[in-house]
Each structure stands twice: as structure tokens, then as C-alpha cells.
Scaffold this motif. Structure first.
Motif, PDB file in Angstrom:
ATOM      1  N   PRO A  52     -32.459 -69.402 -36.100  1.00  0.00           N
ATOM      2  CA  PRO A  52     -31.145 -69.315 -34.892  1.00  0.00           C
ATOM      3  C   PRO A  52     -29.989 -68.671 -35.330  1.00  0.00           C
ATOM      4  CG  PRO A  52     -32.341 -71.424 -34.943  1.00  0.00           C
ATOM      5  CD  PRO A  52     -33.113 -70.457 -36.175  1.00  0.00           C
ATOM      6  N   PHE A 237     -35.019 -62.123 -29.148  1.00  0.00           N
ATOM      7  CA  PHE A 237     -34.657 -63.554 -29.161  1.00  0.00           C
ATOM      8  C   PHE A 237     -33.452 -63.674 -28.351  1.00  0.00           C
ATOM      9  CE2 PHE A 237     -38.488 -64.417 -31.295  1.00  0.00           C
ATOM     10  CZ  PHE A 237     -38.744 -65.686 -31.185  1.00  0.00           C
ATOM     11  N   ALA A 238     -32.544 -62.864 -28.750  1.00  0.00           N
ATOM     12  CA  ALA A 238     -31.078 -62.909 -28.185  1.00  0.00           C
ATOM     13  C   ALA A 238     -31.035 -62.788 -26.527  1.00  0.00           C
ATOM     14  CB  ALA A 238     -30.133 -61.908 -28.758  1.00  0.00           C
ATOM     15  N   LEU A 241     -32.730 -65.558 -24.890  1.00  0.00           N
ATOM     16  CA  LEU A 241     -31.721 -67.097 -24.626  1.00  0.00           C
ATOM     17  C   LEU A 241     -30.878 -66.720 -23.734  1.00  0.00           C
ATOM     18  CD1 LEU A 241     -30.596 -69.473 -25.955  1.00  0.00           C
ATOM     19  CD2 LEU A 241     -28.975 -68.053 -27.514  1.00  0.00           C
ATOM     20  N   SER A 244     -32.632 -67.247 -20.467  1.00  0.00           N
ATOM     21  CA  SER A 244     -32.734 -68.802 -20.169  1.00  0.00           C
ATOM     22  C   SER A 244     -31.306 -69.587 -19.867  1.00  0.00           C
ATOM     23  CB  SER A 244     -33.341 -69.544 -21.589  1.00  0.00           C
ATOM     24  OG  SER A 244     -34.543 -68.915 -21.683  1.00  0.00           O
ATOM     25  N   LEU A 245     -30.245 -69.105 -20.313  1.00  0.00           N
ATOM     26  CA  LEU A 245     -29.021 -69.725 -20.103  1.00  0.00           C
ATOM     27  C   LEU A 245     -28.370 -69.125 -18.623  1.00  0.00           C
ATOM     28  CD1 LEU A 245     -26.888 -69.251 -23.447  1.00  0.00           C
ATOM     29  CD2 LEU A 245     -27.806 -71.138 -22.548  1.00  0.00           C
TER      30      LEU A 245
END
Length: 274
Positions: A52, A237-238, A241, A244-245
Motif C-alpha cells: 500500500p 493498482f493506483a 484504487l 473504486s473510490l
């Protein structure tokens, strides 16, 4: 007097509300800490599973590129959702007022719903020269049907006894629609809006995956594809993310809107204080 004293449930209500907000946050922090520890402890390479902390660093270093892509995805999602709301509500009202129109047009709406967008997106990209408008159509198709279906069902769900009462008082069609059918349809519409918000985002991302667009003026799906081709897993992954946000924010906004619209009168949102 005894009956004026706050009971145990009343005294604990503030604590219970605090725990409801604190526990999900604590669980998320614990999961991230476990993820960070396991990656460090097992010495997992960042090109397999990034920690993370590395994802957060990537968000900072690639901030400009990711924010441009984020704005593209947000704009595409909100525009498609707005068009789905306008078209779905207008056509749903027409369906509720005319059974003939519904029987004539509803099969076309069903065909759009049951056909996977990933199957028709290549055709849309061929026939629509502008890529943004092609992606917008794809995302709109995905979000349109829940609004249409729930609006039509909600408008027809008003109590038939109330319909008779409006007829008895010689209400105009506009009065019947405004004071009876629309309030009856609001809970159905708000439920559909929650679903359509997430579907609009999914449609935007899937359409961009199919289009395979690249460049600066593209969305988060392009950043994910680009990162996978270059084996830049932390950047992937960023971008995931941020997707998803966006979905979480849309869900929270539609939930708050539902509470604002229905919270003071409809049973689905009324909070009973004990």
C-alpha cells in the motif's frame, strides 16, 4: 419522573452510531496494515503485489496523469448517468401513461439491456467517429434500463383506491401525475439511481477497455491497460484504487440523496429513535 429518564438504548445511541462509523475504518486500516506487513515480511516484488505504501507513492509521483484520467472517467460516468436519468424517466412516464407505447417500445429496451455492452461496443466505435461520444453511448446503454424499468413500475404502483379518489375529485392528469404517481415512484427511482450510478461507471470502464484508447485525454481504464502492457503494477493498482473510490463516492452521493428525498416520509429511510 421515571418515564422522562433516557433508557439504556437512548443513552447508548450516540456510542452505537460512533461505533458504526469507527469499525469499518478500523477494519480497513487493519487490512492495509496486514497487507503492508505480509508484502514486507515475504519480500514480495512490487511487480507482483505492491505494498500500500508503494501504491500511495505512485499516486503522488503520477498525480498529474492519473488526475487527468480520473476527470475523464468521472465526466464520462456522470454524463452517461445524467442522460440515463433524463431518458429513463421521460420514457418511463410515457410507458406508465400509455400501455400501447410501452408494448411497442419496451422490447427494444430489453434488447439493449440483455445484450452485453462488450459485444456491441465495437459496432458503436465503428459507427460513431468521435471516441468520447462512442464511450458515452456505451455507458448510457448500461445505466439506462434500471432507471426506465423502475420508473415505469413505480409510476404504476400507486394504490388503486387513491386513483379512484383522484377520479372522484375530478383531478386533472397533471394533478394525478404530480401528487399521486410521482410520489409513488420516488422510492423505486432512488433505488434505480443507486444501481445505475455503479453501472454507469462499469459501462464507462468496460467501453474504454474495448476501445483500447490511449493517450493523455483518456480515462482510468486506459491507464490500467497501459500499466499492464508496461508491467507497471503499482500504477495499475493506483488506477484501480481511483476507480473504486469513484464508485464509492457515487454510491454515497446517491445514498445521501435518497435519504434527503425519502427520509422524512418513506419507511425505507425513516429512522426510528428508540
Amino acid at each position: 419522573m421515571a418515564h422522562d429518564r433516557p433508557g439504556p438504548l437512548q443513552g447508548d445511541s450516540h456510542l452505537e452510531r460512533s461505533l458504526r462509523f469507527a469499525m469499518p475504518a478500523a477494519a480497513l486500516v487493519a487490512a492495509l496494515a496486514a497487507w503492508e506487513f505480509l508484502v514486507w515480511f515475504n519480500d514480495v516484488p512490487h511487480y507482483l503485489i505492491p505494498a500500500p505504501s508503494r501504491i500511495a507513492t505512485t499516486l503522488v509521483t503520477d498525480f498529474a496523469s492519473l488526475m487527468r484520467s480520473l476527470w475523464f472517467t468521472v465526466k464520462l460516468t456522470l454524463l452517461s448517468l445524467g442522460l440515463a436519468v433524463i431518458g429513463g424517466v421521460a420514457l418511463g412516464m410515457l410507458f406508465a401513461l400509455s400501455r400501447t407505447v410501452e408494448m411497442s417500445l419496451f422490447p427494444f429496451a430489453v434488447v439493449l439491456q440483455v445484450t452485453p455492452v462488450i459485444a456491441i461496443a465495437p459496432l458503436i466505435l465503428i459507427y460513431v467517429s468521435d471516441t468520447f461520444h462512442a464511450l458515452l453511448i456505451c455507458a448510457w446503454i448500461v445505466a439506462f434500463f434500471p432507471i426506465l424499468s423502475n420508473t415505469a413500475i413505480g409510476l404504476r404502483s400507486a394504490d388503486h383506491n387513491l386513483h379512484d379518489l383522484f377520479t372522484l375529485y375530478r383531478a386533472t392528469p397533471w394533478q394525478r401525475l404530480r401528487f399521486l404517481m410521482i410520489p409513488s415512484a420516488l422510492p423505486y427511482f432512488m433505488a434505480a439511481l443507486k444501481i445505475a450510478g455503479g453501472l454507469a461507471l462499469i459501462g464507462a470502464v468496460v467501453a474504454e477497455f474495448v476501445a483500447g484508447t490511449a493517450g493523455q485525454n483518456t480515462g482510468l481504464a486506459s491507464r490500467i491497460l497501459e500499466s499492464s502492457f508496461r508491467n507497471e503494477i503499482p500504477r495499475m493498482f493506483a488506477a484501480l484504487l481511483l476507480v473504486s473510490l469513484v464508485g464509492i463516492v457515487i454510491f454515497l452521493m446517491t445514498t445521501l440523496l435518497s435519504r434527503a428525498v425519502l427520509g422524512h416520509w418513506h419507511e425505507s429511510e425513516v429512522r426510528r429513535e428508540r
